[in-house]
Design a protein around this motif. Structure first.
Motif, short mmCIF file in Angstrom:
data_model
loop_
_atom_site.label_atom_id
_atom_site.label_comp_id
_atom_site.label_asym_id
_atom_site.label_seq_id
_atom_site.Cartn_x
_atom_site.Cartn_y
_atom_site.Cartn_z
N ARG A 1 30.44 39.43 42.12
CA ARG A 1 30.89 40.81 42.29
C ARG A 1 32.08 41.11 41.38
O ARG A 1 32.99 40.28 41.24
CB ARG A 1 31.31 41.07 43.73
CG ARG A 1 30.17 41.03 44.74
CD ARG A 1 29.45 42.35 44.79
NE ARG A 1 28.37 42.33 45.78
CZ ARG A 1 27.54 43.34 45.99
NH1 ARG A 1 27.68 44.45 45.29
NH2 ARG A 1 26.59 43.25 46.89
N THR B 1 37.45 40.67 36.05
CA THR B 1 37.37 39.53 36.94
C THR B 1 36.13 39.66 37.82
O THR B 1 35.86 40.73 38.36
CB THR B 1 38.61 39.41 37.83
OG1 THR B 1 38.76 40.59 38.61
CG2 THR B 1 39.85 39.21 36.98
N ILE C 1 33.52 48.60 39.63
CA ILE C 1 34.11 47.73 40.65
C ILE C 1 33.15 47.63 41.82
O ILE C 1 32.70 48.64 42.37
CB ILE C 1 35.48 48.27 41.10
CG1 ILE C 1 36.47 48.25 39.93
CG2 ILE C 1 36.02 47.48 42.27
CD1 ILE C 1 37.80 48.88 40.25
N VAL D 1 36.55 32.62 40.35
CA VAL D 1 36.81 33.88 39.65
C VAL D 1 36.51 33.68 38.17
O VAL D 1 37.10 32.81 37.53
CB VAL D 1 38.27 34.35 39.85
CG1 VAL D 1 38.52 35.62 39.03
CG2 VAL D 1 38.54 34.61 41.32
N ARG E 1 34.06 37.71 41.01
CA ARG E 1 34.13 36.72 42.09
C ARG E 1 32.73 36.22 42.40
O ARG E 1 31.85 36.98 42.78
CB ARG E 1 34.74 37.34 43.34
CG ARG E 1 34.80 36.42 44.55
CD ARG E 1 35.92 35.44 44.49
NE ARG E 1 37.22 36.10 44.45
CZ ARG E 1 38.38 35.45 44.52
NH1 ARG E 1 38.38 34.12 44.61
NH2 ARG E 1 39.53 36.10 44.48
N GLU F 1 33.45 31.62 45.61
CA GLU F 1 34.85 32.08 45.56
C GLU F 1 35.57 31.72 44.27
O GLU F 1 36.80 31.80 44.21
CB GLU F 1 35.63 31.55 46.78
CG GLU F 1 35.08 32.03 48.11
CD GLU F 1 35.90 31.57 49.29
OE1 GLU F 1 36.86 30.79 49.07
OE2 GLU F 1 35.59 31.97 50.42
N GLU G 1 35.46 42.38 40.73
CA GLU G 1 36.62 42.63 41.57
C GLU G 1 37.63 43.55 40.91
O GLU G 1 38.23 44.39 41.57
CB GLU G 1 37.32 41.30 41.92
CG GLU G 1 36.72 40.58 43.09
CD GLU G 1 37.64 39.49 43.62
OE1 GLU G 1 38.56 39.08 42.88
OE2 GLU G 1 37.44 39.06 44.77
N GLU G 2 37.81 43.41 39.61
CA GLU G 2 38.87 44.16 38.93
C GLU G 2 38.45 44.39 37.49
O GLU G 2 37.87 43.52 36.84
CB GLU G 2 40.18 43.37 38.99
CG GLU G 2 41.40 44.16 38.59
CD GLU G 2 42.68 43.35 38.76
OE1 GLU G 2 43.75 43.95 38.70
OE2 GLU G 2 42.58 42.12 38.93
#
Length: 362
Positions: A216, A226, A204, A234, A228, A232, A218-219
């Motif tokens: 990056r 996911t 993460i 996903v 990002r 912005e 994210e999850e």
């Protein structure tokens, strides 16, 4: 079989109902008082410790343990009141697994939040991302397991579901084949998620590049990840893909990175002054970390030459800003000091564009 659960067959009297309500109300009231006293002591003990994990756990289990205490008090009251006992016998097989599963789920969630809060205080961002990833995946795996076990225990107390299970067990070979085929994607995702938590090819917060898209993480879940992007958006990528296919992880070890700026110039360009100006600009820039700085002619063609200007920065974001600044500054410097080094292609083609005005015929 269910006749004894029919209220019309219960020998209920007015005095019995009053007695039952008093017993039930007293049991619930005593349970709430006991719960309040116990958690007041637990909060005080948690605040006196240096760790924040116990505070998170106490707060997470407060509500489910309140209902567990009430259930325990009702079970105790059922031993002394026949009417309460009959009602409790109907609900206990469903409520007890649900309450126990809720408490276990809350404990895992509280531990995960506590460790995440403790890890967020670490000074090493790489180790922090790795531990957060491991906690996120393992806690989700345990919580999914708790939910499955809890629902299974509740459903096994339903006579119809139990009969279906008995029928399926009679044809164990066909049932195992069907369940195995249906559960193959889920098991593959589960194993992939556990492997992701252990090996950690990405974590993460890592900056990765997949299918030409950088962003990056994210999850990280059992079945998908996911990402990002800078604009912005996903990206949702199957977890197993990061184990089966190659991808780029730009922050696997740390955020420090070296990046290039490519200049395509005319062969007449004088490289040495360009190198001197590039080094002067980068060395004076606040985002340069002092590790890598080099200008090389990587290609030479009859009509152009290629210069690679490489530099480094502490973080990927700083490197991006530094590269943009170098690109803008060097082009401006070339226009002022070596304008002949910039390649110009001007081609006028009659009828090349419908909006272009054709020159008048002589």
């Amino acid at each position: 079989m269910l006749d004894r659960y029919d209220p019309r067959n219960w020998p209920i009297s007015y005095e019995g109902v009053i007695h039952t309500l008093i017993v039930l109300g007293s049991a619930v009231l005593l349970a709430l008082v006991a719960h309040w006293v116990v958690f007041a002591l637990l909060r005080r003990l948690a605040r006196s410790s240096e760790s924040t994990i116990d505070d998170m756990v106490v707060e997470a289990v407060r509500k489910p343990l309140r209902w567990a205490t009430i259930a325990f008090a009702i079970a105790a009251a059922a031993e002394n009141d026949a009417l309460v006992g009959r009602g409790w016998d109907m609900l206990a097989s469903f409520l007890v697994p649900a309450v126990i599963g809720w408490v276990a789920y809350a404990i895992v969630r509280g531990l995960a939040r506590g460790y995440e809060a403790k890890i967020s205080e670490a000074s090493d961002p790489v180790a922090q991302r790795g531990r957060l990833t491991r906690i996120a995946i393992l806690s989700r795996t345990v919580k999914v397991g708790i939910i499955i076990v809890t629902v299974s225990l509740i459903m096994l107390n339903i006579p119809g579901v139990r009969d279906v299970g008995t029928t399926l067990l009679a044809s164990a070979g066909l049932a195992a084949l069907a369940v195995g085929a249906a559960a193959q994607p889920a098991l593959k995702s589960l194993i992939g998620g556990l492997q992701m938590a252990i090996t950690q090819p990405l974590r993460i917060g890592d900056l990765v590049k997949v299918d030409g898209q950088a962003g990056r993480v994210e999850e990280i879940r059992m079945s998908f990840v996911t990402i990002r992007t800078w604009d912005e958006r996903v990206l949702v990528v199957p977890t197993i893909r990061f184990l089966d296919e190659s991808f780029e992880n730009w922050s696997r070890i740390d955020e420090r990175l070296t990046g290039p700026v490519m200049l395509h110039l005319d062969p007449i360009a004088d490289v040495e002054p360009i190198r001197a100006e590039f080094e002067r600009y980068v060395q004076a820039h606040e985002l340069w970390d002092g590790r890598n700085l080099q200008l090389l002619m990587t290609e030479a063609y009859p009509e152009s030459v290629e210069l690679r200007l490489s530099m480094s920065a502490e973080t990927i974001g700083d490197l991006w800003v530094l590269r943009c600044g170098v690109r803008e500054h060097m082009l401006a410097w070339l226009r002022e000091h070596q304008p002949d080094a910039l390649i110009r292609h001007r081609l006028e083609v009659p009828g090349g564009h419908p909006k272009a005005e054709e020159p008048a015929a002589p």
